[in-house]
Design an enzyme around this catalytic site. Structure first.
Site, PDB file in Angstrom:
ATOM      1  N   ASP A  39      -8.730  71.887 -45.168  1.00 20.96           N
ATOM      2  CA  ASP A  39      -9.694  72.984 -45.156  1.00 20.96           C
ATOM      3  C   ASP A  39     -10.602  72.823 -43.937  1.00 20.96           C
ATOM      4  OD1 ASP A  39     -12.163  74.568 -45.739  1.00 20.96           O
ATOM      5  OD2 ASP A  39     -11.111  74.971 -47.615  1.00 20.96           O
ATOM      6  N   GLN A 102     -13.569  84.101 -54.100  1.00 20.87           N
ATOM      7  CA  GLN A 102     -12.418  84.061 -53.187  1.00 20.87           C
ATOM      8  C   GLN A 102     -12.856  84.629 -51.839  1.00 20.87           C
ATOM      9  OE1 GLN A 102      -8.884  86.209 -54.463  1.00 20.87           O
ATOM     10  NE2 GLN A 102      -7.607  85.189 -52.921  1.00 20.87           N
ATOM     11  N   HIS A 108      -4.279  80.244 -52.934  1.00 18.74           N
ATOM     12  CA  HIS A 108      -4.371  78.833 -52.522  1.00 18.74           C
ATOM     13  C   HIS A 108      -5.068  78.020 -53.602  1.00 18.74           C
ATOM     14  CE1 HIS A 108      -7.922  80.989 -51.038  1.00 18.74           C
ATOM     15  NE2 HIS A 108      -8.607  79.881 -51.278  1.00 18.74           N
ATOM     16  N   HIS A 110      -7.391  74.592 -53.978  1.00 23.73           N
ATOM     17  CA  HIS A 110      -8.178  73.552 -53.310  1.00 23.73           C
ATOM     18  C   HIS A 110      -7.930  72.226 -54.021  1.00 23.73           C
ATOM     19  CE1 HIS A 110     -11.025  76.432 -51.259  1.00 23.73           C
ATOM     20  NE2 HIS A 110     -10.647  77.202 -52.253  1.00 23.73           N
TER      21      HIS A 110
HETATM   22  P1  AMP Z   1     -11.709  80.512 -51.121  1.00 19.04           P
HETATM   23  O1  AMP Z   1     -13.182  80.732 -50.933  1.00 19.04           O
HETATM   24  O2  AMP Z   1     -11.328  79.868 -52.425  1.00 19.04           O
HETATM   25  O3  AMP Z   1     -10.928  81.786 -50.834  1.00 19.04           O
HETATM   26  O4  AMP Z   1     -11.309  79.429 -50.049  1.00 19.04           O
HETATM   27  C1  AMP Z   1     -10.934  79.707 -48.736  1.00 19.04           C
HETATM   28  C2  AMP Z   1     -11.013  78.416 -47.974  1.00 19.04           C
HETATM   29  O5  AMP Z   1     -10.264  78.560 -46.778  1.00 19.04           O
HETATM   30  C3  AMP Z   1     -12.428  77.996 -47.564  1.00 19.04           C
HETATM   31  O6  AMP Z   1     -12.722  76.739 -48.150  1.00 19.04           O
HETATM   32  C4  AMP Z   1     -12.382  77.959 -46.043  1.00 19.04           C
HETATM   33  O7  AMP Z   1     -13.120  76.895 -45.501  1.00 19.04           O
HETATM   34  C5  AMP Z   1     -10.887  77.805 -45.770  1.00 19.04           C
HETATM   35  N1  AMP Z   1     -10.409  78.336 -44.512  1.00 19.04           N
HETATM   36  C6  AMP Z   1     -10.665  79.560 -43.984  1.00 19.04           C
HETATM   37  N2  AMP Z   1      -9.992  79.709 -42.827  1.00 19.04           N
HETATM   38  C7  AMP Z   1      -9.301  78.562 -42.625  1.00 19.04           C
HETATM   39  C8  AMP Z   1      -8.423  78.108 -41.590  1.00 19.04           C
HETATM   40  N3  AMP Z   1      -8.131  78.853 -40.529  1.00 19.04           N
HETATM   41  N4  AMP Z   1      -7.906  76.866 -41.722  1.00 19.04           N
HETATM   42  C9  AMP Z   1      -8.209  76.092 -42.776  1.00 19.04           C
HETATM   43  N5  AMP Z   1      -9.007  76.469 -43.782  1.00 19.04           N
HETATM   44  C10 AMP Z   1      -9.555  77.688 -43.698  1.00 19.04           C
END
Ligand code: AMP
Ligand code: ZN
Length: 146
Positions: A39, A102, A108, A110
């Site tokens: 992440d 989200q 995804h 975590h």
């Molecule tokens: P969510 O809020 O559950 O949708 O989680 C999305 C996650 O994706 C967040 O923890 C972000 O930090 C992560 N994220 C967003 N863009 C990227 C990226 N390009 N590479 C890796 N992680 C990302």
């Protein structure tokens, strides 16, 4: 209330771009169906995201078969994190729709290593519930499962 589903198209999806090799990612595992990468804004050191390669918006959109593949990778990643980083615990967290926080609309999970002093706080408070309400809500869910 807002039940916005966000980006609908894989064309504008950052995680699809990562799968396609068109956006950078620090990858820890990849197989035919799934990818696991760091992440970019980790909750703790070692925070990994596991995704299906096939675009699905959220839990309501993902194929059960794809979800099985994702869960297999999640187990592998969690065990690898436990071995490599020796955290005190690990959380699996998965968000669907904006109301559930989200922010990236490609399904995804975590995998978040936890330490006693990591400063994260629980996302809910346990509350007492009327047993009759429990039964009524359960009946609705049972009926919906079919
Ligand atoms: P969510 O809020 O559950 O949708 O989680 C999305 C996650 O994706 C967040 O923890 C972000 O930090 C992560 N994220 C967003 N863009 C990227 C990226 N390009 N590479 C890796 N992680 C990302
Ligand atoms: Zn996508």
């Amino acid at each position: 209330m807002d039940r916005t589903v966000g980006q609908l198209s894989p064309d504008s999806c950052i995680f699809c771009a990562i799968v396609a090799g068109q956006a950078p990612a620090v990858v820890v595992y990849e197989d035919a169906h799934t990818m696991a990468f760091m992440d970019i804004n980790p909750a703790t050191r070692g925070h990994v995201l596991v995704i299906p390669k096939k675009h699905a918006r959220d839990i309501f959109d993902v194929d059960e078969e794809e979800a099985l593949h994702v869960m297999r990778t999640v187990v592998r990643v969690a065990k690898a994190i436990d071995k490599a980083l020796q955290p005190d615990g690990v959380n699996l967290i998965q968000a669907n729709r904006r109301a559930a926080f989200q922010s990236v609309y490609h399904f995804h999970i975590h995998v978040i290593p936890r330490w006693w002093d990591d400063g994260l706080v629980p996302i809910w408070r346990h509350q007492r519930e009327d047993p009759q309400v429990l039964r009524e809500v359960a009946a609705k869910i049972r009926e919906a499962i079919g």
